[in-house]
Design an enzyme around this catalytic site. Sequence first.
Site, PDB file in Angstrom:
ATOM      1  N   LYS A 114       0.830  -1.235   0.000  1.00 36.48           N
ATOM      2  CA  LYS A 114       0.000   0.000   0.000  1.00 36.48           C
ATOM      3  C   LYS A 114       0.849   1.262   0.000  1.00 36.48           C
ATOM      4  CE  LYS A 114      -0.130  -0.699   4.819  1.00 36.48           C
ATOM      5  NZ  LYS A 114       0.417  -2.005   4.720  1.00 36.48           N
ATOM      6  N   GLU A 138      -4.782  -5.846  -5.113  1.00 30.15           N
ATOM      7  CA  GLU A 138      -5.934  -6.138  -4.250  1.00 30.15           C
ATOM      8  C   GLU A 138      -5.546  -6.261  -2.777  1.00 30.15           C
ATOM      9  OE1 GLU A 138      -9.507  -6.660  -5.281  1.00 30.15           O
ATOM     10  OE2 GLU A 138      -9.262  -6.028  -3.217  1.00 30.15           O
ATOM     11  N   VAL A 141      -5.094  -3.223   0.294  1.00 25.65           N
ATOM     12  CA  VAL A 141      -6.126  -2.637   1.156  1.00 25.65           C
ATOM     13  C   VAL A 141      -6.972  -3.754   1.750  1.00 25.65           C
ATOM     14  CG1 VAL A 141      -8.140  -1.125   1.262  1.00 25.65           C
ATOM     15  CG2 VAL A 141      -6.247  -0.546  -0.256  1.00 25.65           C
ATOM     16  N   GLY A 143      -6.368  -6.478   3.269  1.00 21.84           N
ATOM     17  CA  GLY A 143      -5.870  -7.855   3.183  1.00 21.84           C
ATOM     18  C   GLY A 143      -6.740  -8.789   2.370  1.00 21.84           C
ATOM     19  N   GLU A 199       3.434  -3.449  15.818  1.00 20.11           N
ATOM     20  CA  GLU A 199       4.889  -3.533  15.826  1.00 20.11           C
ATOM     21  C   GLU A 199       5.444  -2.841  17.061  1.00 20.11           C
ATOM     22  OE1 GLU A 199       6.377  -2.264  12.050  1.00 20.11           O
ATOM     23  OE2 GLU A 199       4.795  -3.370  11.024  1.00 20.11           O
ATOM     24  N   ASP A 210      -1.225   4.045   8.349  1.00 25.10           N
ATOM     25  CA  ASP A 210      -1.506   2.835   7.559  1.00 25.10           C
ATOM     26  C   ASP A 210      -2.915   2.939   6.943  1.00 25.10           C
ATOM     27  OD1 ASP A 210      -1.056  -0.267   7.067  1.00 25.10           O
ATOM     28  OD2 ASP A 210      -3.020  -0.085   8.004  1.00 25.10           O
ATOM     29  N   LYS A 214      -4.353   3.341   2.852  1.00 23.85           N
ATOM     30  CA  LYS A 214      -5.402   2.490   2.284  1.00 23.85           C
ATOM     31  C   LYS A 214      -6.569   3.345   1.793  1.00 23.85           C
ATOM     32  CE  LYS A 214      -4.024  -1.383   5.224  1.00 23.85           C
ATOM     33  NZ  LYS A 214      -4.170  -1.974   6.555  1.00 23.85           N
ATOM     34  N   GLY A 311      -2.463 -10.971   7.656  1.00 28.95           N
ATOM     35  CA  GLY A 311      -2.160 -12.368   7.974  1.00 28.95           C
ATOM     36  C   GLY A 311      -1.748 -13.119   6.725  1.00 28.95           C
TER      37      GLY A 311
HETATM   38  P1  NAP Z   1       8.012  -9.476   5.585  1.00 22.72           P
HETATM   39  O1  NAP Z   1       7.493 -10.604   6.391  1.00 22.72           O
HETATM   40  O2  NAP Z   1       8.940  -8.495   6.222  1.00 22.72           O
HETATM   41  O3  NAP Z   1       8.753 -10.112   4.312  1.00 22.72           O
HETATM   42  C1  NAP Z   1       9.517  -9.353   3.419  1.00 22.72           C
HETATM   43  C2  NAP Z   1      10.256 -10.306   2.486  1.00 22.72           C
HETATM   44  O4  NAP Z   1      10.919  -9.547   1.493  1.00 22.72           O
HETATM   45  C3  NAP Z   1      11.308 -11.166   3.175  1.00 22.72           C
HETATM   46  O5  NAP Z   1      11.285 -12.455   2.645  1.00 22.72           O
HETATM   47  C4  NAP Z   1      12.638 -10.476   2.807  1.00 22.72           C
HETATM   48  O6  NAP Z   1      13.709 -11.377   2.635  1.00 22.72           O
HETATM   49  C5  NAP Z   1      12.295  -9.888   1.453  1.00 22.72           C
HETATM   50  N1  NAP Z   1      13.032  -8.653   1.199  1.00 22.72           N
HETATM   51  C6  NAP Z   1      12.853  -7.449   1.796  1.00 22.72           C
HETATM   52  N2  NAP Z   1      13.706  -6.529   1.298  1.00 22.72           N
HETATM   53  C7  NAP Z   1      14.438  -7.190   0.363  1.00 22.72           C
HETATM   54  C8  NAP Z   1      15.484  -6.798  -0.512  1.00 22.72           C
HETATM   55  N3  NAP Z   1      15.952  -5.561  -0.540  1.00 22.72           N
HETATM   56  N4  NAP Z   1      15.991  -7.727  -1.355  1.00 22.72           N
HETATM   57  C9  NAP Z   1      15.521  -8.988  -1.351  1.00 22.72           C
HETATM   58  N5  NAP Z   1      14.512  -9.419  -0.549  1.00 22.72           N
HETATM   59  C10 NAP Z   1      13.997  -8.526   0.289  1.00 22.72           C
HETATM   60  O7  NAP Z   1       6.833  -8.635   4.950  1.00 22.72           O
HETATM   61  P2  NAP Z   1       5.295  -9.063   4.795  1.00 22.72           P
HETATM   62  O8  NAP Z   1       4.591  -8.924   6.091  1.00 22.72           O
HETATM   63  O9  NAP Z   1       5.205 -10.360   4.070  1.00 22.72           O
HETATM   64  O10 NAP Z   1       4.724  -7.870   3.889  1.00 22.72           O
HETATM   65  C11 NAP Z   1       5.054  -7.782   2.506  1.00 22.72           C
HETATM   66  C12 NAP Z   1       4.186  -6.708   1.861  1.00 22.72           C
HETATM   67  O11 NAP Z   1       2.801  -7.058   1.991  1.00 22.72           O
HETATM   68  C13 NAP Z   1       4.306  -5.312   2.497  1.00 22.72           C
HETATM   69  O12 NAP Z   1       4.191  -4.352   1.485  1.00 22.72           O
HETATM   70  C14 NAP Z   1       3.108  -5.240   3.426  1.00 22.72           C
HETATM   71  O13 NAP Z   1       2.659  -3.906   3.663  1.00 22.72           O
HETATM   72  C15 NAP Z   1       2.078  -6.005   2.615  1.00 22.72           C
HETATM   73  N6  NAP Z   1       0.999  -6.586   3.405  1.00 22.72           N
HETATM   74  C16 NAP Z   1       1.303  -7.375   4.458  1.00 22.72           C
HETATM   75  C17 NAP Z   1       0.268  -7.934   5.201  1.00 22.72           C
HETATM   76  C18 NAP Z   1       0.554  -8.852   6.340  1.00 22.72           C
HETATM   77  O14 NAP Z   1      -0.380  -9.389   6.926  1.00 22.72           O
HETATM   78  N7  NAP Z   1       1.818  -9.104   6.679  1.00 22.72           N
HETATM   79  C19 NAP Z   1      -1.058  -7.674   4.848  1.00 22.72           C
HETATM   80  C20 NAP Z   1      -1.345  -6.861   3.748  1.00 22.72           C
HETATM   81  C21 NAP Z   1      -0.292  -6.320   3.027  1.00 22.72           C
HETATM   82  P3  NAP Z   1      14.322 -12.247   3.855  1.00 22.72           P
HETATM   83  O15 NAP Z   1      13.197 -13.162   4.256  1.00 22.72           O
HETATM   84  O16 NAP Z   1      15.466 -12.995   3.291  1.00 22.72           O
HETATM   85  O17 NAP Z   1      14.671 -11.261   4.921  1.00 22.72           O
HETATM   86  N1  HSE Z   2      -0.773  -3.224  10.073  1.00 21.31           N
HETATM   87  C1  HSE Z   2      -1.973  -3.475   9.334  1.00 21.31           C
HETATM   88  C2  HSE Z   2      -3.156  -3.595  10.273  1.00 21.31           C
HETATM   89  C3  HSE Z   2      -1.916  -4.732   8.490  1.00 21.31           C
HETATM   90  O1  HSE Z   2      -2.999  -3.607  11.492  1.00 21.31           O
HETATM   91  O2  HSE Z   2      -4.272  -3.674   9.769  1.00 21.31           O
HETATM   92  C4  HSE Z   2      -1.142  -4.555   7.203  1.00 21.31           C
HETATM   93  O3  HSE Z   2      -1.772  -3.618   6.368  1.00 21.31           O
END
Ligand code: NAP
Ligand code: HSE
Length: 439
Positions: A114, A138, A141, A143, A199, A210, A214, A311
Amino acid sequence: MSVGEESLRKEQVTIGLLGLGTVGRGVYRVLCDNGALITRRLGVPLEIKKILVRDLQKDRGLYIPPSLLTTNPSEVLDDPEIDIIVEVMGGMEPTLSYVLQGLRNGKSVITANKDMVAAYGRELFAAAQRTQRDFLFEASVAGGIPIIRVLKECLVANYIQELIGIVNGTTNYILSKMTLAKVDFAQALAEAQALGYAEQDPTNDIDGFDAARKMAILGSIAFNSRISLEDVYVEGIRNIKPADIQYAAELGYVIKLLGIAKNTPDGVDVRVHPALLPCTHPLAAVNDVFNAVFVKGDAVGEAMFFGRGAGELPTASAVVADIVYAARNLIHNVPGMLSCTCFEDRHLRPIEAVPNKYYLRLVVLDRPGVLAQIAFIFGEHEVSLASVIQKSAAEGKAEIVLVTHRVAEGNLRRALKLIGELPVVDAICSVIRVEGEED
Ligand code: NAP
Ligand code: HSE
């Protein structure tokens, strides 16, 4: 080969992942676990060819063939066999550069990011347009809730009048805890952190940024007009006190952090702030980390979309849906179809011009004539009071709760500035907008 079969030339669609964290792992799992079903639905298999990570040795909690992992972005971005790039790395750079490079190389791109979409949507769409590929987001915003495709396609027949969302799970968890378990903000935040929702530096969530990103995305889509992050008025939930939650409940409201986008003849306004919502409103029952988006369209009327906003698997559900959408277009040789929809340039209504009802909590001296002074200033600024309740009195001071009728925010602010300067007013403790009810 029949005419219909001619266009179905691809025997598989090949994917490169950027990132294998929470969302990336979810995408990998869904593509493995539900691969057979997805293949039957799509007509061809989806094959992950490469995954970019930072650390090749990291324990990922599931078996990934080592040959799939790379630390060299070029092995994903420049491989001619890769059709679709799935960006689940997060952050702004080098992510933006990688995504633009992928689009330039003629790949469709799916992202959950986002931050990047809210800041660089225009550039990303333009890049996708040049090579006629899909750029889909998709999961960025709410999830797992499929709200973007709903707005772009399922509700395409409607003028969207308003959209109210609970689009941040962390703050919804904290406010739900404060309401249902009657704990204070600090305790609810500590619990959200212990559970991994918030966090260690929770600013992005609890100060509303955040949700603002969205809402910039949803507002742009709903009103076909680019809303940038700077256009979104933002207030977080740090100052919400248990007393406000209790008094709101006594008045028949719950307090939620809402993302609000409204389309009016005076312009559009997009904002994120805590608000009192009537207990009878469909969003009032959305608790814990759940998200929901309530939409009013001129044809559909009211509609609400509910689910998990984050998630591993819920987010992967949305990402994989985008992959399948882009894959269908590639299989059938169709250029990217869901391109930029910001073809208008709508006037933005400043927050001072937005009319709202307000809940106010003040501590004043407990003596005759105090309310008259306050009411006089409100009257001078066209602020009409709907109710005034004295909640408590001790040591010569009284806590009062006032609810106004609808008034432009600028008028209320000017009145409150003067009221705050009255010697009989000890403190203006809370000013919270009331949302979700008719005049
Ligand atoms: P995350 O757990 O921190 O994972 C990030 C991944 O990207 C890791 O595997 C990391 O590698 C890799 N990475 C980061 N920087 C890199 C670089 N410079 N070069 C190569 N690899 C790199 O993040 P996440 O929670 O999955 O979130 C990913 C995206 O989805 C974000 O934009 C977030 O806002 C969005 N999102 C997340 C959620 C959620 O529930 N988590 C929900 C909606 C949207 P390593 O594993 O080797 O460190
Ligand atoms: N940090 C966000 C939330 C999830 O609490 O809804 C990722 O967008």
